[in-house]
Design an enzyme around this catalytic site. Structure first.
Site, short mmCIF file in Angstrom:
data_model
loop_
_atom_site.label_atom_id
_atom_site.label_comp_id
_atom_site.label_asym_id
_atom_site.label_seq_id
_atom_site.Cartn_x
_atom_site.Cartn_y
_atom_site.Cartn_z
N SER A 16 1.18 8.79 4.91
CA SER A 16 0.61 8.74 3.57
C SER A 16 1.74 9.01 2.60
O SER A 16 2.39 10.06 2.68
CB SER A 16 -0.48 9.81 3.40
OG SER A 16 -0.86 9.89 2.05
N ARG A 17 2.01 8.07 1.71
CA ARG A 17 3.14 8.23 0.80
C ARG A 17 2.79 9.12 -0.39
O ARG A 17 3.61 9.33 -1.27
CB ARG A 17 3.65 6.86 0.33
CG ARG A 17 4.17 6.04 1.50
CD ARG A 17 4.92 4.81 1.13
NE ARG A 17 5.26 4.05 2.34
CZ ARG A 17 4.62 2.97 2.74
NH1 ARG A 17 3.63 2.49 2.02
NH2 ARG A 17 4.97 2.37 3.85
N VAL A 18 1.56 9.61 -0.43
CA VAL A 18 1.18 10.59 -1.46
C VAL A 18 1.36 12.00 -0.91
O VAL A 18 1.78 12.91 -1.60
CB VAL A 18 -0.27 10.34 -1.93
CG1 VAL A 18 -0.75 11.46 -2.84
CG2 VAL A 18 -0.35 9.01 -2.66
N THR A 24 0.81 -1.22 0.00
CA THR A 24 0.00 0.00 0.00
C THR A 24 0.85 1.27 0.00
O THR A 24 2.05 1.23 0.20
CB THR A 24 -0.95 0.01 1.21
OG1 THR A 24 -0.19 -0.29 2.40
CG2 THR A 24 -2.03 -1.05 1.06
#
Length: 507
Positions: free
Chosen positions: A364-366, A338
């Site tokens: 959150s990697r976004v 994810t």
């Protein structure tokens, strides 16, 4: 010859003339062993992986093991009616599920059959349950937010359309509530939601359904349910069926949100099916392809390029941990697939901090790419402030008398930020209200408000802005930003309300 005799002769003559030599070949096999919902079939030389097989009495099966001299099939119905010696026919059809707008508001099983008693689903469009994930060239970067309505998530761990954000935590820490809040917050927006219940008790699924109906969320939601009492193959299929339904919307250029509740039970169901099919067992008795089980599912979530319609699937998988162990087999697998995780902590939940999001372990990697400019401006310092507050709070519990003024102020700000980020379940907050209250926190306007009065200040302030200055909130929604003009108006309104509030408290 009598008239009756002539009629018989003419019928025979016509049958002879119309007699064709076309033959239909049907691949058939024989059940040689059956038990625990699994049938071993001799024959079926042309069977395909995931092909639907037809047993007697209308029972369907799914071909999962293609061996040299036999086929291992999962029975998708009552396995008690299947017995040794039964003839099995191949259908030539790979398993598929109905898709389309007709499913919205419905509750279906993983084969698309209705469970809500509202009659058949009136759609002819179908999609294969298994599909290869879109490749890199067909995707575009994630840049549009999914507003969850949860202040802590939207501010510090933003989710974008096309992202895969894991919700992870022990049982009873509020994982499903975060997912349901996100669905409820999409009311009146352009996001179609699919909730996939895997191995849940029927009572819990009924409760979720009741909540969605109560808040008017079923108007944009589809529920796919494979309950705990359903066969393991149905539980195994459920998330793939839900994903195929979501892909139906993505192919039309629309945005879909899918929740898998939960993938721990999905892994258990697949382990059960694999062991019954006599596949070699690996770590914790899971089969060797357990990583591929979830990677091929979650990789199907994407934001498509504008040339391909620009549709998206956002996935919120849920994983249940045992005693907070995020380093266990299935949790680490899914974390690595994810684009970030929301980690819910039992200690925070029991302390009354709900949603119980651990800011330090959640990511959150976004990141900011999936936030509106307004939220980005007010939430920039919040995550860092809270992380520092948690660190200071650990040392401050030994006594605050000898702390310097700056440290004490940081502790006070952290306590008030934590208080404001608390939220009642099934009560998502609109974007403009999130921005207004987080602006007040960051601006220091709550620093001198008593801690126990923070919730009262928040509700009073938001009600005041809604009635006395609705244009400020509307301007933030329209511009998706805090401009110089609306910031000045917001500061002025904030001071007006605060003076009234503090005077009322003093009185």
């Amino acid at each position: 010859m009598t008239t009756r005799g002539q009629d018989i002769v003419s019928v025979i003559r016509r049958q002879i003339e119309e007699f064709g030599t076309e033959l239909t070949l049907v691949d058939v096999g024989t059940v040689v062993e059956v038990g625990d919902g699994i049938a071993r079939i001799q024959g079926l030389q042309g069977a395909l992986y995931n092909e639907i097989l037809e047993f007697p009495n209308g029972v369907m099966g799914l071909a999962l093991n293609l061996e040299e001299d036999s086929v291992g099939a999962a029975i998708m119905g009552d396995s008690n009616v299947v017995k040794e010696g039964d003839t099995v026919r191949s259908t030539g059809r790979i398993i598929e599920v109905p898709v389309g707008d007709a499913l919205i508001g419905r509750v279906v099983d993983p084969l698309g059959r209705p469970l809500d008693g509202k009659g058949p689903v009136s759609t002819s469009a179908t999609r294969p349950v298994e599909q290869i994930a879109p490749n890199v060239v067909t995707r575009q970067s994630v840049d549009t937010p999914v507003q969850t309505g949860i202040k802590a998530v939207d501010a510090m761990i933003p989710i974008g359309r096309g992202q895969r954000e894991l919700i992870i935590g022990d049982r009873s820490t509020g994982k499903t509530v975060i997912a349901l809040d996100t669905i409820i917050n999409q009311k009146g927006l352009d996001l179609t939601c699919i909730y996939v219940a895997i191995g849940q008790k029927q009572g819990k699924v009924a409760q979720v359904l009741s909540t969605l109906q109560e808040f008017g969320a079923m108007d944009h939601t589809i529920v796919v349910a494979a309950n705990a009492s359903d066969p393991a193959p149905m539980q195994y299929l459920a998330p793939y069926a839900g994903c195929a339904i979501a892909e139906g919307f993505m192919a039309q250029g629309k945005d879909a949100l899918i929740i898998y509740d939960d993938l721990t039970k999905h892994a258990w169901a697949y382990r059960q099916v694999s062991l019954l099919l006599r596949r070699p067992a690996g770590r914790e008795a899971y089969p060797g392809d357990i990583f591929y089980l979830h990677s091929r599912l979650l990789e199907r979530a994407a934001k498509m390029s504008s040339e391909l319609g620009g549709g998206s699937i956002t996935a919120l998988p849920i994983i249940e941990t045992q005693a907070g162990d995020v380093s266990a087999y299935i949790p680490t697998n899914v974390i690595s697939i994810t684009d970030g995780q929301l980690y819910l902590e039992p200690e925070l939940f029991n302390a009354g901090i709900r949603p119980a999001v651990n800011v330090g372990l959640s990511v959150s990697r976004v990141g900011g790419a999936a936030q509106t400019r307004a939220i980005r401006k007010v939430a920039g310092r919040l995550r860092l402030d809270l992380a520092q507050y948690r660190e200071l709070a650990t040392f401050a519990q030994f006594g605050t008398a000898d702390l310097d003024r700056a440290t004490r102020a940081q502790l006070e700000r952290g306590q008030r930020s934590t208080e404001i980020l608390k939220q009642v379940q099934y009560n998502p907050v609109p974007l403009e209200k999130e921005v207004l209250i987080l602006y007040a926190v960051n601006n220091g306007d709550l620093d001198d408000v008593p801690l126990e009065k923070c919730a009262e200040f928040e509700s009073g302030f938001l009600r005041y802005m809604e009635t006395a200055h609705p244009e400020i909130g509307q301007d933030i929604v329209d511009n998706r930003d805090i401009t110089e003009g609306n910031e000045e108006a917001l500061k002025k309104a904030l001071q007006e309300f605060k003076s009234t509030f503090m005077a009322a408290q003093a009185a």
